[in-house]
Write a protein that holds these residues in place. Structure first.
Motif, PDB file in Angstrom:
ATOM      1  N   UNK A 126       1.989 -21.769 -21.205  1.00  0.00           N
ATOM      2  CA  UNK A 126       2.901 -21.079 -20.518  1.00  0.00           C
ATOM      3  C   UNK A 126       3.269 -22.042 -19.166  1.00  0.00           C
ATOM      4  N   UNK A 127       4.445 -22.326 -18.863  1.00  0.00           N
ATOM      5  CA  UNK A 127       4.796 -23.212 -17.668  1.00  0.00           C
ATOM      6  C   UNK A 127       5.922 -22.557 -16.934  1.00  0.00           C
ATOM      7  N   UNK A 128       6.676 -23.619 -16.055  1.00  0.00           N
ATOM      8  CA  UNK A 128       7.514 -22.961 -15.305  1.00  0.00           C
ATOM      9  C   UNK A 128       8.948 -22.483 -15.944  1.00  0.00           C
ATOM     10  N   UNK A 129       9.323 -23.029 -17.187  1.00  0.00           N
ATOM     11  CA  UNK A 129      10.313 -22.590 -17.906  1.00  0.00           C
ATOM     12  C   UNK A 129      10.277 -21.811 -18.831  1.00  0.00           C
ATOM     13  N   UNK A 130       8.997 -21.178 -19.234  1.00  0.00           N
ATOM     14  CA  UNK A 130       8.785 -20.190 -20.267  1.00  0.00           C
ATOM     15  C   UNK A 130       7.429 -20.446 -20.944  1.00  0.00           C
ATOM     16  N   UNK A 131       7.266 -19.926 -22.222  1.00  0.00           N
ATOM     17  CA  UNK A 131       6.163 -20.039 -22.979  1.00  0.00           C
ATOM     18  C   UNK A 131       6.489 -20.544 -24.296  1.00  0.00           C
TER      19      UNK A 131
END
Length: 330
Positions: free
Chosen positions: A235-240
């Motif tokens: 999971x990160x800033x732009x999605x998963x």
């Protein structure tokens, strides 16, 4: 044209048989011998591949001119057997974990350096095409800042495993992958262990790890689930990203709120459901890819993809998890 490298396998159990099968099918290596103390097991593998067989691997090391060997014996014997193969000057792949303890593994790494003999550890998931594709996407910044890596490695109890629990047998896979994907070391751990079957070892692990770069790792591992699941999400800033180890699938679930690229607004916009993108993965048997890479490293005298230090790092954190969990059980 390079010569065929002469390969052997020590340990002809379920995983060792697969090593023998792959070596027998490689273009740049030939399987010449297999060693195992069980006559029935040894006979089946020898007959299938038409190779010489040895009840004592030490006799094999004395009589055969080997270029490389896979050590696929129970974990408790990794250190002793790999030490003998290294002393014999044979490039060695020892199945994960590198040894029972970090001290034993460090001694193997030191011996390999001293003798100038290649040593690699069988962290097979490094060669999973879905994980390789995921690593490439993370390096391209597909998620922006990464927040968390969550792994589920659950399934039935394997009767063949008798000398270690789920942390050493299974968690070492994912600890290596977490180090590989994050490029960071573990700063602290919290672990809960369970012993639900009469095995003498833990068969359940729930753990949280904090890496030095602030990524949080979550491990859900057991031998108590009727169906096998091997899944990793990032999971990160732009999605998963979700990677399936078994099917070799990689999917990105976008955070639509982050797609404009204005990271200053992300804290305000939060998270919103966006597109689902399924990546095209060229599937390949990870064991074949692993052994091809091992053969190539020996041929070219290059560094193995997974070095002894990688194996030591995964084992060291696994032992931290066991210690943390045992403290909780007390």
């Amino acid at each position: 044209m390079p010569k065929l490298l002469r390969a052997a396998v020590i340990g002809a159990g379920s995983m060792g048989r697969n090593h023998a099968r792959v070596y027998a099918d490689l273009d740049d290596a030939e399987l010449v011998a297999v060693a195992d103390p069980d006559p029935a097991t040894l006979g089946r593998v020898g007959q299938r591949h038409h190779v010489r067989t040895y009840a004592d691997y030490r006799a094999m090391l004395e009589r055969e001119q080997l270029d490389l060997v896979s050590v696929v014996v129970p974990t408790e014997h990794h250190a002793a057997v790999a030490r003998d193969t290294l002393l014999a000057g044979v490039a060695t792949l020892v199945e994960k974990p590198i040894a029972t303890t970090v001290a034993e593994g460090a001694a193997l790494a030191a011996l390999a350096r001293e003798r100038g003999v290649p040593l690699t550890v069988g962290h097979i998931e490094r060669f999973n095409p879905a994980i390789i594709a995921l690593k490439g996407q993370l390096e391209l910044g597909a998620l922006g800042k990464v927040y968390q890596i969550h792994v589920r490695r659950i399934g039935p109890f394997p009767a063949r495993i008798k000398d270690v629990g789920v942390v050493i047998d299974l968690a070492t896979h994912d600890l290596d992958i977490m180090h590989y994907l994050t490029g960071s070391h573990v700063a602290r751990v919290h672990a809960e262990l369970g012993r639900r079957l009469c095995t003498g070892h833990e068969d359940l692990l729930s753990a949280v790890l904090r890496f030095e770069n602030e990524i949080i790792g979550v491990l859900d591992i057991n031998w108590l689930t009727p169906t096998k699941v091997r899944e990793l999400s990032v999971i990160g800033e732009r999605g998963m990203f979700v990677a399936n180890y078994l099917t070799q699938e990689l999917v990105l679930y976008e955070n639509e709120a982050a797609q404009g690229g204005d990271w200053h607004q992300l804290a305000v916009l939060g998270v919103a459901e966006g597109r689902m993108i399924r990546f095209k993965i060229n599937k390949k048997e990870p064991l074949r890819a692993e052994l091809e890479a091992f053969v190539h490293a020996v041929q070219t005298r290059g560094e193995p993809v997974v070095c002894a230090e990688d194996g030591l790092l995964a084992l060291a954190v696994a032992q931290q998890l066991v210690a943390a969990g045992e403290a909780g059980l007390g």
